[in-house]
Motif scaffolding. Structure first.
Motif, PDB file in Angstrom:
ATOM      1  N   ARG A 156     -17.470  33.681  50.457  1.00  0.00           N
ATOM      2  CA  ARG A 156     -18.910  33.744  50.712  1.00  0.00           C
ATOM      3  C   ARG A 156     -19.454  35.156  50.510  1.00  0.00           C
ATOM      4  NH1 ARG A 156     -21.430  30.712  55.705  1.00  0.00           N
ATOM      5  NH2 ARG A 156     -20.855  29.046  54.313  1.00  0.00           N
ATOM      6  N   GLY A 157     -18.718  36.172  50.946  1.00  0.00           N
ATOM      7  CA  GLY A 157     -19.166  37.552  50.788  1.00  0.00           C
ATOM      8  C   GLY A 157     -19.343  37.940  49.330  1.00  0.00           C
ATOM      9  N   LEU A 158     -18.444  37.452  48.484  1.00  0.00           N
ATOM     10  CA  LEU A 158     -18.540  37.742  47.054  1.00  0.00           C
ATOM     11  C   LEU A 158     -19.793  37.113  46.454  1.00  0.00           C
ATOM     12  CD1 LEU A 158     -17.128  38.913  44.495  1.00  0.00           C
ATOM     13  CD2 LEU A 158     -16.105  36.658  44.221  1.00  0.00           C
ATOM     14  N   VAL A 159     -20.093  35.909  46.858  1.00  0.00           N
ATOM     15  CA  VAL A 159     -21.280  35.220  46.338  1.00  0.00           C
ATOM     16  C   VAL A 159     -22.549  35.940  46.784  1.00  0.00           C
ATOM     17  CG1 VAL A 159     -22.595  33.065  46.422  1.00  0.00           C
ATOM     18  CG2 VAL A 159     -20.116  32.998  46.199  1.00  0.00           C
ATOM     19  N   ILE A 160     -22.587  36.379  48.044  1.00  0.00           N
ATOM     20  CA  ILE A 160     -23.771  37.079  48.547  1.00  0.00           C
ATOM     21  C   ILE A 160     -23.954  38.400  47.808  1.00  0.00           C
ATOM     22  CG2 ILE A 160     -24.726  38.252  50.571  1.00  0.00           C
ATOM     23  CD1 ILE A 160     -23.481  35.995  52.243  1.00  0.00           C
ATOM     24  N   ARG A 161     -22.863  39.148  47.610  1.00  0.00           N
ATOM     25  CA  ARG A 161     -22.963  40.415  46.872  1.00  0.00           C
ATOM     26  C   ARG A 161     -23.398  40.182  45.439  1.00  0.00           C
ATOM     27  NH1 ARG A 161     -17.690  42.174  49.181  1.00  0.00           N
ATOM     28  NH2 ARG A 161     -16.931  41.260  47.252  1.00  0.00           N
ATOM     29  N   LEU A 162     -22.877  39.136  44.806  1.00  0.00           N
ATOM     30  CA  LEU A 162     -23.237  38.829  43.425  1.00  0.00           C
ATOM     31  C   LEU A 162     -24.729  38.543  43.305  1.00  0.00           C
ATOM     32  CD1 LEU A 162     -22.272  38.221  40.499  1.00  0.00           C
ATOM     33  CD2 LEU A 162     -22.010  35.854  41.221  1.00  0.00           C
TER      34      LEU A 162
END
Length: 83
Positions: A52-58
């Protein structure tokens, strides 16, 4: 003693082709047909591949990157008008 046969009649009701779509019978409601809920499975599979953190940063980086690109474009447009 009576022997009963359990085989299907030789019509097309007992056969199903690999690509056949099964429709609910006349008394069966369409909502009671057993279909997997696609969105929930897609989201689970998506979250298992990407945290989830990767998606939010992306999403944040894409938004900020486009915002910066618009700012640079605006500088060139306004700078070109002053010449």
């Amino acid at each position: 003693m009576t022997v009963t046969s359990r085989h299907q009649p030789t019509g097309t009701a007992g056969r199903s082709s690999p690509g056949a779509v099964l429709m609910p019978s006349e008394g069966e409601n369409m909502s009671t047909a057993t279909e997997p809920s696609a969105p929930r499975g897609v989201f689970r599979r998506f979250e298992s591949k990407f945290p989830r953190g990767l998606v939010i940063r992306l999403i944040a980086y894409l938004f900020v990157g486009h915002l910066f690109a618009f700012f640079v474009y605006l500088l060139f447009v306004l700078g070109g008008e002053n010449q």
